[in-house]
Design an enzyme around this catalytic site. Structure first.
Site, PDB file in Angstrom:
ATOM      1  N   GLY A  91       0.804  -1.216   0.000  1.00 45.10           N
ATOM      2  CA  GLY A  91       0.000   0.000   0.000  1.00 45.10           C
ATOM      3  C   GLY A  91       0.833   1.261   0.000  1.00 45.10           C
ATOM      4  CE  LYS A 113       8.589   7.521  -3.261  1.00 47.35           C
ATOM      5  NZ  LYS A 113       9.217   6.895  -4.450  1.00 47.35           N
ATOM      6  CG  ASP A 125      10.292   7.986   8.526  1.00 47.16           C
ATOM      7  OD1 ASP A 125       9.953   7.634   7.374  1.00 47.16           O
ATOM      8  OD2 ASP A 125      11.448   8.327   8.819  1.00 47.16           O
ATOM      9  N   GLY A 126       7.100   7.219   6.996  1.00 41.70           N
ATOM     10  CA  GLY A 126       6.345   7.823   5.902  1.00 41.70           C
ATOM     11  C   GLY A 126       7.036   9.000   5.233  1.00 41.70           C
ATOM     12  CG  ASP A 258       5.403  -3.410  -4.820  1.00 43.42           C
ATOM     13  OD1 ASP A 258       5.951  -4.520  -4.956  1.00 43.42           O
ATOM     14  OD2 ASP A 258       5.982  -2.436  -4.315  1.00 43.42           O
ATOM     15  CG  ASN A 259       7.970  -0.662  -7.247  1.00 43.66           C
ATOM     16  OD1 ASN A 259       7.180  -0.069  -6.528  1.00 43.66           O
ATOM     17  ND2 ASN A 259       9.161  -1.046  -6.818  1.00 43.66           N
TER      18      ASN A 259
END
Length: 508
Positions: A91, A113, A125-126, A258-259
């Site tokens: 995700g 992003k 940590d995103g 996923d890429n």
């Protein structure tokens, strides 16, 4: 926010809601955000006001400090095969959809992003660091200028917030733009969690939005036919995009499912690289210990990923195993046709099908591989040749090119170059175009400049010291990679020896 009344904010993908998307706010940066670069041309294309985006209010939106007016940010769920191993949930761990914009028939999604964690961050940590954000921002637009399908980059913002990776780095946020960020992994997730109705609804929305030429109809039969038509399109687009990667010496580095974009776009720029000295087994990702995603393997892995996509589709198309296999078998022909046409053009030859051109392409790559010739400079030097002249004259002309790729002190290399040149001339001498026109076409086919890692590294090191002029200079250069007269000399020069020691991994 908008440049004109033609562009409007919409909630088309957002309207799907759960289980595809979860509303999640961006996490504001703790220190002041600054705008390092704004792609004003792209802003105008999608109908946004560049002047407003460069204001304090705009920077807050582009860095995730405040929401896009009228839109609640969201993250989507997917899964995927990473280095061949299935991971059941991934995700948008650090990516947030912040807006959907429609300008006439044109539809674009904006995604930040590095704007903080989401429910899919897996305890991370995103955030994104300045280093990787510069790489993605510049690469997106470099690929666009090379004519390769890609997500785009609208802005690059940064702050002094610390981000902890192998060392302590600083935070940055890229606003990227695409028709869709849907990946093969979206299809896999809803298949392998047995949410087949949800998968059907997602694919119906996606196909109606992005493939109006496909009629899903009102019956099960027409729906199955439409899905197969969609898969055929994905296969064709993926084959074309990967062939275009090969034709500029581009290695993606992390071709996990996923890429992989459902629209055949280049997505997620991590440890990518453009090859310098040609090695057909070049690996650009230090984490890729087995060379799964090497230059040679990119077409094979694209095919493998498409097989994974087809498997995830199969529960929606009963009794389709043979048909799916036939579609997948078509990948090789689609890739080969595009690859041959692209390399024929790079060699200044007509795109005639058959063994002679394929043999010459194979021999060209073998010659380059054996002597580790610079990929970009070799093909750019081709325009110094003359298909209407003899072998001796052509070698002298070749030497006169500022892109001449050979080391004249290497006797074996020079002998092999003469042998290769004779093969090339045997096919090129039937060229009908004048030499001047032929050369002009080649110079618009083979770039003089690609976004090499040592140039990126220099820009990153300068940026980490607070100096961003090199990022600006690179961005200006990559907008037209074919006009060598407008490029700084160091951008088209042979890479320095230290460039060979640069190491890139998935860490960002």
């Amino acid at each position: 926010m908008f440049h004109n009344h033609d562009s409007i904010l919409v909630q088309e993908y957002a309207s799907l809601g759960a289980p595809y998307l979860v509303e999640v706010p961006a996490t504001p940066l703790r220190t002041e955000a600054s705008l390092l670069h704004l792609n004003a041309t792209l802003a105008q294309e999608i109908g946004l006001d560049a002047q407003h985006l460069a204001s304090a209010e705009g920077i807050n939106t582009l860095s995730g400090n405040t929401p896009f007016p009228g839109y609640q940010s969201r993250a989507s769920v997917y899964c995927g095969h990473q280095f061949g191993q299935f991971v059941p949930q991934l995700g948008d761990g650090r990516a947030l959809l912040i807006a959907e914009i429609r300008k006439g028939k044109q539809y674009r999604q904006l995604q930040l992003k590095g704007a903080g964690p989401t429910p899919y961050s897996r305890h991370a940590d995103g955030r994104a660091v300045l280093r990787s954000s510069i790489r993605e921002y510049l690469a997106s637009e470099a690929m666009q200028a090379l004519g390769i399908p890609t997500t785009r980059a609208l802005s690059l913002t940064a702050s002094a917030d610390p981000v902890f990776r192998e060392t302590t780095e600083t935070a940055a946020v890229v606003c990227r733009v695409s028709e869709s960020f849907m990946r093969f992994g979206h299809v896999e997730f809803f298949c392998y969690t047995n949410q087949l109705d949800a998968l059907r609804n997602l694919l119906t929305w996606h196909i109606e939005q992005h493939h109006p030429e496909i009629d899903l109809g009102d019956s099960e039969t027409s729906f199955h036919t439409g899905l197969l038509q969609w898969l055929a399109t994905v296969i064709e687009r993926t084959a074309s995009t990967v062939a275009r990667w090969q034709a500029v010496g581009f290695c993606h580095g992390v071709m996990n499912t996923d890429n992989m974009s459902s629209l055949g776009l280049t997505i997620d720029y991590g440890p990518y690289g453009f090859i310098d000295g040609f090695d057909i087994d070049h690996i650009c990702n230090h984490s890729d210990h087995q060379g799964r995603y090497s230059y040679r393997n990119q077409p094979r892995i694209a095919h493998w990923n498409l097989y994974a996509l087809a498997q995830a589709l199969s529960p929606l198309i009963p009794d389709s195993k043979e048909t799916l296999q036939n579609l997948l078998d078509g990948f090789a022909d689609a890739f080969h046709a595009e690859h041959s046409a692209l390399f024929a053009a790079k060699l200044g030859l007509p795109a005639t099908k058959g063994d002679p051109i394929d043999i010459l392409i194979e021999n060209t790559l073998k010659f380059m591989h054996e002597h580790k010739l610079d990929f970009t400079r070799f093909f750019r030097s081709m325009s110094a040749l003359d298909p209407h002249a003899g072998a001796a004259d052509n070698f002298a002309l070749w030497q006169s090119s500022p892109f001449f790729p050979l080391a004249l002190g290497d006797e074996q290399q020079v002998n092999n170059a003469h042998a290769w040149l004779a093969q090339w001339l045997a096919m090129a001498n039937s060229t009908q175009a004048s030499t001047a026109d032929w050369r002009a076409t080649l110079d618009q086919t083979n770039p003089a400049f690609v976004l090499r890692n040592h140039l990126l590294q220099h820009a990153i090191e300068q940026a980490q010291k607070g100096e961003f002029s090199e990022v600006n200079r690179l961005f200006a250069a990559l907008s037209d990679p074919y006009d060598s007269t407008q490029l700084p000399s160091e951008y088209i020069a042979q890479p320095p020896e230290w460039a060979q020691s640069l190491v890139l991994s998935c860490s960002s």
